[in-house]
Design an enzyme around this catalytic site. Structure first.
Site, PDB file in Angstrom:
ATOM      1  CB  SER A   1      28.223  17.317  24.312  1.00  0.00           C
ATOM      2  OG  SER A   1      27.520  18.243  24.386  1.00  0.00           O
TER       3      SER A   1
ATOM      4  CG  ASP B   1      22.827  15.142  19.455  1.00  0.00           C
ATOM      5  OD1 ASP B   1      23.826  14.330  19.104  1.00  0.00           O
ATOM      6  OD2 ASP B   1      23.123  16.089  20.606  1.00  0.00           O
TER       7      ASP B   1
ATOM      8  CG  HIS C   1      26.359  16.819  19.433  1.00  0.00           C
ATOM      9  ND1 HIS C   1      25.349  17.208  20.102  1.00  0.00           N
ATOM     10  CD2 HIS C   1      27.203  17.723  20.440  1.00  0.00           C
ATOM     11  CE1 HIS C   1      25.979  17.355  21.703  1.00  0.00           C
ATOM     12  NE2 HIS C   1      26.737  17.690  21.713  1.00  0.00           N
TER      13      HIS C   1
END
Length: 249
Positions: A203, A110, A66
């Site tokens: 992230s 992911d 992402h």
């Protein structure tokens, strides 16, 4: 119903806008995590975003899928991202390769590889070992997460932060994320009773256990509380190896 919240951050101020810090952690010893990378890119709306990433080979980094975008650039060898440190290597991403089955709604699979031209390895820039195919982190294991993300108070810091968290039972995440959590491809970590966690901007950073990258910071519930979900690297080793071997410059 719990909405999922990716742990990236938008920087609207300027190309030199500052990142914040991890929750409940401390400033890392400068260059004690030579694998850490600061990733910047522009999303579909043109906003400048930031994520973490980590070096796994002289020409490849791992991060979250992402964190994909345009104009992707990496800073390696940094402690203070606001300063032009002599140790820093600023490198454009040659090719971004998200997992072909990544689902942006559920954050399944992911994981993304970033291909670079070979970097200069030294004491400030080095790779982080990956786990074995049979490695399985058990609940109660203490691990660490590092990054340049924000705090709940949005207090700003330019330096790399780190925090120690514990891997918890799969049932914790299965109860909170019943439609999204997959125990085989994800790791559940972060004690709900503690305010120790990654946050916005973290992230793509690694969950490090015994000096090995076991997970990748992926998502949390919209309220931002523990536990958080990490992509389980050991389940993607065949994909990582096959994908890296297939790339050419």
């Amino acid at each position: 119903m719990h909405f999922l919240f990716p742990l990236l951050v938008t920087l609207l101020q300027s190309p030199d806008a500052r990142a914040g810090e991890i929750i409940g952690g401390k400033e890392a010893k400068p260059h004690s995590r030579p694998y850490m990378a600061y990733l910047t890119f522009r999303n579909e709306s043109g906003f400048r975003m930031t994520c973490g990433a980590f070096l796994i080979r002289e020409d490849f980094l791992l991060t979250a899928a992402h964190c994909w975008g345009k104009s992707m650039n990496i800073i390696l060898g940094a402690h203070n991202i606001k300063k032009s440190e002599k140790t820093q290597q600023r490198i454009p991403v040659f090719k971004a390769i998200p997992h072909q089955q990544y689902d942006k709604k559920t954050f399944k699979n992911d994981i993304m590889l970033l291909q670079l031209k070979k970097v200069r390895l030294n004491k400030e820039v080095d790779f982080l070992p990956l786990p074995g195919k049979k490695d399985w982190i058990k609940p109660g294991k203490s691990c660490t997460v590092a990054g340049w993300g924000k705090t709940l108070e949005k207090r700003m810091s330019d330096t790399l932060q780190e925090v120690e968290i514990k891997v918890i039972k799969e049932q914790e995440c299965m109860e909170i994320y019943p439609q999204n959590y997959n125990w085989f491809t994800q790791i559940c970590a972060g004690d709900p009773k503690e305010q120790r966690a990654a946050f916005k901007g973290d992230s793509g950073g690694p969950l490090v256990c015994d000096s090995v990258a076991q997970g990748i910071v992926s998502y949390v519930s919209s309220c931002g509380r523990n536990p958080h979900v990490y992509t389980r690297i050991s389940s993607f080793l065949p994909w990582i190896e096959k994908t890296m071997n297939a790339q050419k410059y």
